[in-house]
Design a protein around this motif. Structure first.
Motif, short mmCIF file in Angstrom:
data_model
loop_
_atom_site.label_atom_id
_atom_site.label_comp_id
_atom_site.label_asym_id
_atom_site.label_seq_id
_atom_site.Cartn_x
_atom_site.Cartn_y
_atom_site.Cartn_z
N MET A 1 45.94 54.01 -0.71
CA MET A 1 45.64 53.06 0.35
C MET A 1 46.54 53.38 1.56
SD MET A 1 45.10 48.97 0.14
CE MET A 1 46.69 48.47 -0.38
N ALA A 2 45.99 53.32 2.74
CA ALA A 2 46.71 53.65 3.97
C ALA A 2 47.77 52.60 4.28
CB ALA A 2 45.73 53.77 5.13
N TYR A 3 48.89 53.07 4.81
CA TYR A 3 49.98 52.21 5.24
C TYR A 3 49.61 51.69 6.63
CZ TYR A 3 54.85 50.71 5.35
OH TYR A 3 56.00 49.96 5.36
N LYS A 4 49.50 50.37 6.79
CA LYS A 4 49.00 49.79 8.04
C LYS A 4 50.15 49.45 8.98
CE LYS A 4 44.79 48.02 6.09
NZ LYS A 4 44.63 47.37 4.83
N VAL A 5 50.05 50.00 10.21
CA VAL A 5 51.10 49.84 11.21
C VAL A 5 50.48 49.31 12.51
CG1 VAL A 5 52.94 50.99 12.51
CG2 VAL A 5 52.32 51.81 10.22
N LEU A 6 51.15 48.32 13.10
CA LEU A 6 50.75 47.77 14.39
C LEU A 6 51.88 47.99 15.38
CD1 LEU A 6 48.87 46.06 16.24
CD2 LEU A 6 50.01 44.02 15.30
N PHE A 7 51.56 48.61 16.53
CA PHE A 7 52.52 48.80 17.61
C PHE A 7 52.19 47.79 18.70
CE2 PHE A 7 52.27 52.87 15.46
CZ PHE A 7 53.61 53.17 15.28
N LEU A 8 53.20 47.02 19.08
CA LEU A 8 53.02 45.95 20.06
C LEU A 8 53.84 46.18 21.31
CD1 LEU A 8 53.29 42.67 17.95
CD2 LEU A 8 51.23 43.65 18.94
N CYS A 9 53.24 45.87 22.44
CA CYS A 9 53.97 45.76 23.70
C CYS A 9 53.27 44.67 24.51
CB CYS A 9 54.05 47.08 24.45
SG CYS A 9 52.49 47.72 25.04
N THR A 10 53.62 44.56 25.73
CA THR A 10 53.05 43.49 26.54
C THR A 10 51.63 43.85 26.99
OG1 THR A 10 55.26 42.86 27.25
CG2 THR A 10 53.43 41.98 28.51
N ALA A 11 51.49 44.97 27.72
CA ALA A 11 50.21 45.30 28.35
C ALA A 11 49.27 46.11 27.48
CB ALA A 11 50.46 46.05 29.67
N ASN A 12 49.78 46.76 26.43
CA ASN A 12 48.95 47.62 25.59
C ASN A 12 48.14 48.59 26.44
OD1 ASN A 12 46.12 47.47 23.43
ND2 ASN A 12 47.98 48.55 22.99
N SER A 13 48.85 49.27 27.33
CA SER A 13 48.17 50.24 28.19
C SER A 13 48.78 51.63 28.11
CB SER A 13 48.18 49.78 29.65
OG SER A 13 49.50 49.78 30.15
N ALA A 14 50.03 51.75 27.61
CA ALA A 14 50.67 53.06 27.59
C ALA A 14 51.46 53.28 26.29
CB ALA A 14 51.57 53.25 28.81
N ARG A 15 52.65 52.69 26.17
CA ARG A 15 53.54 53.00 25.05
C ARG A 15 52.92 52.71 23.69
NH1 ARG A 15 58.08 49.43 27.64
NH2 ARG A 15 56.14 48.38 28.14
N SER A 16 52.39 51.54 23.49
CA SER A 16 51.81 51.20 22.17
C SER A 16 50.59 52.07 21.89
CB SER A 16 51.47 49.72 22.09
OG SER A 16 50.66 49.32 23.16
N ILE A 17 49.86 52.42 22.92
CA ILE A 17 48.71 53.33 22.78
C ILE A 17 49.20 54.71 22.35
CG2 ILE A 17 46.90 54.55 24.07
CD1 ILE A 17 46.14 51.62 23.76
N LEU A 18 50.27 55.21 23.00
CA LEU A 18 50.82 56.51 22.63
C LEU A 18 51.26 56.52 21.17
CD1 LEU A 18 52.97 57.28 25.82
CD2 LEU A 18 50.80 58.37 25.17
N PHE A 19 51.98 55.47 20.75
CA PHE A 19 52.44 55.40 19.37
C PHE A 19 51.28 55.38 18.38
CE2 PHE A 19 56.74 54.06 20.76
CZ PHE A 19 57.52 54.73 19.82
N ALA A 20 50.33 54.50 18.58
CA ALA A 20 49.23 54.37 17.61
C ALA A 20 48.38 55.63 17.55
CB ALA A 20 48.37 53.15 17.95
N SER A 21 48.06 56.19 18.70
CA SER A 21 47.24 57.41 18.73
C SER A 21 47.96 58.58 18.08
CB SER A 21 46.86 57.75 20.17
OG SER A 21 46.06 56.73 20.73
N THR A 22 49.25 58.70 18.37
CA THR A 22 50.03 59.81 17.82
C THR A 22 50.21 59.66 16.31
OG1 THR A 22 51.15 60.06 19.94
CG2 THR A 22 52.19 61.11 18.04
N LEU A 23 50.46 58.43 15.84
CA LEU A 23 50.59 58.24 14.40
C LEU A 23 49.27 58.54 13.69
CD1 LEU A 23 52.29 57.56 11.96
CD2 LEU A 23 51.76 55.13 12.36
N SER A 24 48.17 58.13 14.28
CA SER A 24 46.87 58.45 13.68
C SER A 24 46.67 59.96 13.59
CB SER A 24 45.74 57.83 14.51
OG SER A 24 45.77 56.44 14.40
N HIS A 25 47.11 60.66 14.61
CA HIS A 25 46.98 62.12 14.66
C HIS A 25 47.90 62.80 13.64
CE1 HIS A 25 46.38 66.07 16.50
NE2 HIS A 25 47.69 66.22 16.52
N LEU A 26 49.17 62.42 13.65
CA LEU A 26 50.16 63.07 12.78
C LEU A 26 50.07 62.61 11.33
CD1 LEU A 26 53.34 62.87 15.06
CD2 LEU A 26 51.86 64.87 14.68
#
Length: 172
Positions: A1-26
């Motif tokens: 089963m996949a380990y579920k991770v949520l990255f939070l910031c205020t605007a969800n336009s840059a940093r949290s997007i970078l983290f989630a997309s990169t973790l999905s990739h790696l």
């Protein structure tokens, strides 16, 4: 089963997007990565998308969204929630409640970079370098066999050993 991770910031336009997309990739199928914001911008920063594309990281389906999507009935539950706002810049980090492990991996917002296109692109490149380094360390952890306290400790160590502000200042 996949380990579920949520990255939070205020605007969800840059940093949290970078983290989630990169973790999905790696992380591949080992992780189920999500991102959200307490006050979402409603659009993903185009420089974040450009940096992800430059690194060959898929962005299909990536969007800026509210954390409300993850509080509704039927929403996924998370194993780990990571805030990525920059408390050094007096940003308020969203508070998300639940029984998951929590970590804070603050980063200065590259979207706030002043200067020409080259300076902005450099800020996003350096930010993604920090994101990738932190996630590479996360990937080495035996998450499935770690207890909460050990995981909490290791997540804090990652933040201390890979301090964003110092890395960003060194690169400037």
């Amino acid at each position: 089963m996949a380990y579920k991770v949520l990255f939070l910031c205020t605007a969800n336009s840059a940093r949290s997007i970078l983290f989630a997309s990169t973790l999905s990739h790696l992380g591949g199928t080992r992780f189920d990565a999500h991102s959200a914001g307490s006050q979402p911008a409603g659009v993903v920063n185009p420089h974040a998308l450009a940096e992800l594309h430059r690194r060959g990281i898929a962005t299909e389906g990536v969007r800026s969204k509210s954390w409300d999507e993850y509080t509704a009935d039927g929403a996924p539950t998370f194993d780990l929630v990571v805030t990525v706002c920059d408390s050094a810049a007096n940003e308020s980090c969203p508070v998300f409640f639940g029984g998951f492990v929590k970590a804070h991996w603050g980063l200065p917002d590259p979207a706030g970079t002043a200067g020409d296109a080259a300076a902005v692109a450099a800020a996003f490149r350096i930010t993604e370098d920090v994101v990738s380094a932190r996630l590479a360390r996360l990937l080495t952890l035996p998450l499935e066999s770690m207890d909460r306290e050990a995981l909490q400790h290791e997540l804090s160590v990652i933040a201390v050993e890979l301090p964003a502000r110092q890395l960003l200042e060194q690169a400037a």
